[in-house]
Design an enzyme around this catalytic site. Sequence first.
Site, PDB file in Angstrom:
ATOM      1  N   SER A 153      -4.990   2.009 -18.203  1.00  0.00           N
ATOM      2  CA  SER A 153      -6.369   2.149 -17.687  1.00  0.00           C
ATOM      3  C   SER A 153      -7.004   3.648 -17.979  1.00  0.00           C
ATOM      4  O   SER A 153      -7.955   3.939 -17.601  1.00  0.00           O
ATOM      5  CB  SER A 153      -6.360   1.942 -16.074  1.00  0.00           C
ATOM      6  OG  SER A 153      -5.684   3.016 -15.328  1.00  0.00           O
ATOM      7  N   LYS A 171      -8.903   4.271  -6.606  1.00  0.00           N
ATOM      8  CA  LYS A 171      -9.380   5.077  -7.624  1.00  0.00           C
ATOM      9  C   LYS A 171     -10.674   5.682  -6.974  1.00  0.00           C
ATOM     10  O   LYS A 171     -10.724   6.847  -7.356  1.00  0.00           O
ATOM     11  CB  LYS A 171      -9.501   4.558  -8.851  1.00  0.00           C
ATOM     12  CG  LYS A 171      -8.098   4.272  -9.529  1.00  0.00           C
ATOM     13  CD  LYS A 171      -8.480   3.364 -10.816  1.00  0.00           C
ATOM     14  CE  LYS A 171      -7.266   3.063 -11.686  1.00  0.00           C
ATOM     15  NZ  LYS A 171      -7.097   2.281 -12.795  1.00  0.00           N
ATOM     16  N   VAL A 195      -0.016   4.341   5.575  1.00  0.00           N
ATOM     17  CA  VAL A 195      -1.233   3.854   5.644  1.00  0.00           C
ATOM     18  C   VAL A 195      -1.404   2.912   6.651  1.00  0.00           C
ATOM     19  O   VAL A 195      -2.312   2.333   7.133  1.00  0.00           O
ATOM     20  CB  VAL A 195      -1.727   3.005   4.458  1.00  0.00           C
ATOM     21  CG1 VAL A 195      -2.134   4.347   3.344  1.00  0.00           C
ATOM     22  CG2 VAL A 195      -0.798   2.080   3.960  1.00  0.00           C
ATOM     23  N   GLY A 196       0.012   2.713   7.577  1.00  0.00           N
ATOM     24  CA  GLY A 196      -0.076   1.728   8.509  1.00  0.00           C
ATOM     25  C   GLY A 196       0.476   0.406   8.387  1.00  0.00           C
ATOM     26  O   GLY A 196       0.204  -0.735   9.213  1.00  0.00           O
ATOM     27  N   LYS A 197       1.331   0.179   7.496  1.00  0.00           N
ATOM     28  CA  LYS A 197       1.756  -1.143   7.228  1.00  0.00           C
ATOM     29  C   LYS A 197       2.688  -1.611   8.284  1.00  0.00           C
ATOM     30  O   LYS A 197       2.712  -2.597   8.945  1.00  0.00           O
ATOM     31  CB  LYS A 197       2.533  -1.212   5.797  1.00  0.00           C
ATOM     32  CG  LYS A 197       1.663  -1.038   4.691  1.00  0.00           C
ATOM     33  CD  LYS A 197       2.524  -1.031   3.623  1.00  0.00           C
ATOM     34  CE  LYS A 197       3.486   0.012   3.293  1.00  0.00           C
ATOM     35  NZ  LYS A 197       2.994   1.401   3.163  1.00  0.00           N
ATOM     36  N   GLY A 211       0.745  -1.268  -0.012  1.00  0.00           N
ATOM     37  CA  GLY A 211      -0.160   0.182  -0.023  1.00  0.00           C
ATOM     38  C   GLY A 211       0.937   1.254  -0.177  1.00  0.00           C
ATOM     39  O   GLY A 211       2.251   1.189   0.021  1.00  0.00           O
ATOM     40  N   PRO A 212       0.275   2.509  -0.198  1.00  0.00           N
ATOM     41  CA  PRO A 212       0.931   3.678  -0.412  1.00  0.00           C
ATOM     42  C   PRO A 212       1.691   4.215   1.087  1.00  0.00           C
ATOM     43  O   PRO A 212       1.116   3.451   2.045  1.00  0.00           O
ATOM     44  CB  PRO A 212      -0.071   4.774  -0.580  1.00  0.00           C
ATOM     45  CG  PRO A 212      -1.407   3.963  -0.528  1.00  0.00           C
ATOM     46  CD  PRO A 212      -1.244   2.494  -0.450  1.00  0.00           C
TER      47      PRO A 212
HETATM   48  P1  ATP Z   1       5.670   3.357   4.599  1.00  0.00           P
HETATM   49  O1  ATP Z   1       5.461   2.862   3.568  1.00  0.00           O
HETATM   50  O2  ATP Z   1       6.215   4.964   4.564  1.00  0.00           O
HETATM   51  O3  ATP Z   1       6.506   2.712   5.417  1.00  0.00           O
HETATM   52  P2  ATP Z   1       3.518   2.629   6.516  1.00  0.00           P
HETATM   53  O4  ATP Z   1       2.304   2.213   5.734  1.00  0.00           O
HETATM   54  O5  ATP Z   1       4.327   1.662   7.091  1.00  0.00           O
HETATM   55  O6  ATP Z   1       4.396   3.534   5.532  1.00  0.00           O
HETATM   56  P3  ATP Z   1       3.111   3.476   9.239  1.00  0.00           P
HETATM   57  O7  ATP Z   1       4.760   3.793   9.641  1.00  0.00           O
HETATM   58  O8  ATP Z   1       2.628   2.213   9.719  1.00  0.00           O
HETATM   59  O9  ATP Z   1       2.979   3.593   7.765  1.00  0.00           O
HETATM   60  O10 ATP Z   1       2.177   4.632   9.662  1.00  0.00           O
HETATM   61  C1  ATP Z   1       2.195   5.830   9.526  1.00  0.00           C
HETATM   62  C2  ATP Z   1       1.762   6.383  11.085  1.00  0.00           C
HETATM   63  O11 ATP Z   1       0.124   6.316  10.740  1.00  0.00           O
HETATM   64  C3  ATP Z   1       1.770   5.513  12.084  1.00  0.00           C
HETATM   65  O12 ATP Z   1       2.155   6.570  13.321  1.00  0.00           O
HETATM   66  C4  ATP Z   1       0.642   4.734  12.405  1.00  0.00           C
HETATM   67  O13 ATP Z   1       0.364   4.438  13.696  1.00  0.00           O
HETATM   68  C5  ATP Z   1      -0.398   5.841  11.897  1.00  0.00           C
HETATM   69  N1  ATP Z   1      -1.331   5.198  11.493  1.00  0.00           N
HETATM   70  C6  ATP Z   1      -1.688   4.817  10.027  1.00  0.00           C
HETATM   71  N2  ATP Z   1      -2.903   3.945   9.886  1.00  0.00           N
HETATM   72  C7  ATP Z   1      -3.505   3.963  10.966  1.00  0.00           C
HETATM   73  C8  ATP Z   1      -4.654   3.538  11.589  1.00  0.00           C
HETATM   74  N3  ATP Z   1      -5.604   2.898  10.721  1.00  0.00           N
HETATM   75  N4  ATP Z   1      -4.867   3.743  12.712  1.00  0.00           N
HETATM   76  C9  ATP Z   1      -4.166   4.418  13.709  1.00  0.00           C
HETATM   77  N5  ATP Z   1      -3.046   4.827  13.310  1.00  0.00           N
HETATM   78  C10 ATP Z   1      -2.759   4.868  11.895  1.00  0.00           C
HETATM   79 MG    MG Z   2       6.634   1.378   6.787  1.00  0.00          MG
END
Ligand code: ATP
Ligand code: MG
Length: 521
Positions: free
Chosen positions: A429, A472, A112-114, A108-109
């Site tokens: 697309s 999208k 987004v919380g990965k 994912g971008p």
């Molecule tokens: P990257 O690809 O840049 O590594 P990532 O997907 O790993 O990004 P994270 O570091 O996990 O992103 O998330 C960024 C911040 O947003 C973190 O502090 C995370 O706790 C918070 N966050 C993201 N999604 C959620 C969610 N659904 N609920 C609560 N906090 C979130």
């Molecule tokens: Mg990350």
Amino acid sequence: AELDTFRERIAKLALPEQAKKRIDEEMHKFSLLETGSPEYTVTRNYLDWLTVLPWGVHTQDKIDLEHARKILDRDHDGLDDVKERIIEFLAVGAMRGEMAGSILLLIGPPGVGKTSIGKSIAEALGRKFYRFSVGGMRDEAEIKGHRRTYIGAMPGKFVHALKEVESANPVIMLDEIDKIGASYQGDPASALLEVLDPEQNADFLDHYLDVRFDLSKTLFICTANDFSIPSALLDRMEVIRLSGYITEEKVAIAKHHLWPRVLTRAGLKKNQLAISEGALRHVIEGYAREAGVRNLEKQLGRVARKAVVKILGGAATPIKIGVKEVEAYLDKPVFSREKPMSGVGVVTGLAWTSMGGATLPIEASRVHTLNRGFKLTGKLGEVMKESAEIAYSYIASHLKPYGADAKFYDTSFVHLHVPEGATPKDGPSAGVTMATALLSLAKNAKIGRPLAMTGELTLTGQVLPVGGIREKVIAARRVGINELILPDANRRDFDKLPEHIRAGFTVHFAKRYQDVAAVVF
Ligand code: ATP
Ligand code: MG
């Protein structure tokens, strides 16, 4: 004395036969070496690594689905489908009695919380967590270590990880697996496959260590922004997609997670600084229009820091941030409520990039009427160039049935442009979007409403399915578009979206280009 340290360490380990033998040999050799000789240092370092690894040391898995759900919910708002997939994944582990043998891929971008989901999984399982980035790794030795014959030889990343976590069954997260490189130093991707593949990693061999270490109890979680991952790796992974948030989801995340964290970081108490929901929404739409929430967190951090300055300057607490205050704290919004472009020959498409979904305006204009011709700009990839050619051929040869002057393109030199030049774009697309721009031009008819479309177009006017429907749709919502044209074959992808993302859209599904034209004009 050093021999004693090593012996003490060994006493606590369950060494496999082969490792025990090697350590015994090296200890014997070490006892004979003269202190201060180069060989002495090399052997001491080697023994240090051999004895510091968590041979046979495992943490006990906690596979309790209720507990796991609680932790996932505590740390994350929304993401219901993602959490459900993870619970299923853990359930299978519980059923089989172990979590080994699978590789998760969170895709994912950014922001987004990965990473954060990965940490929660480790915590839910009661396992140690270790994370490193393989982005830009070009040298196989970073993964598998250097042979000891090299001066300054070191083990690879995985051995470092094991030493750090002191457990042979941690959760190891590999970030940016889509950005792993290849070079003359060997192929890190194939080295990685050896490590991750459950068929091979029970016998993982680090070149420096030179003794096999069983990695098969480790749970690997990879993260990536897009699917440009070597297929041998991708084939073995369990893919979970995170696609970005709409405003309402971000408001909830900000309220429950980001804002409390921002306050703590600034040393503030809840009763010193408050922000209204309207203000949060304004920050999200005016300053942090992204798929994830990382920039949003940064902006909130700026607000908090400015408030700290005011408080230390004697301002009365609580300070309350409403919509009006946001601009005083963060200057003018970066994004003003952006209206989709409009006019004759202008059509809004929808794109899917590794940064998430985005709207993609496409412009067609008639440059002159001296001869026929066609040119394309906008830093387009090969596939996208071809779909522009297809759109042009299709529309130029079907003008009459669509109610345009059949000879329009005989006397038109047209220019088709895809703005936002900085981002490279590719994929098929945008086919229907480009065709519609060309038809709009020929009919001298503009699209006067917030409508966006996506779909691959064939030479005979079929509309084929495309990827990234969810991203999208979210992107369209972000800019206030409420009418969509999607390929008929993507109907299921749309229907599967959660209600709160689908709500409020009028969607038309197209099998052939006729269906698109009928909706647009
Ligand atoms: P990257 O690809 O840049 O590594 P990532 O997907 O790993 O990004 P994270 O570091 O996990 O992103 O998330 C960024 C911040 O947003 C973190 O502090 C995370 O706790 C918070 N966050 C993201 N999604 C959620 C969610 N659904 N609920 C609560 N906090 C979130
Ligand atoms: Mg990350």
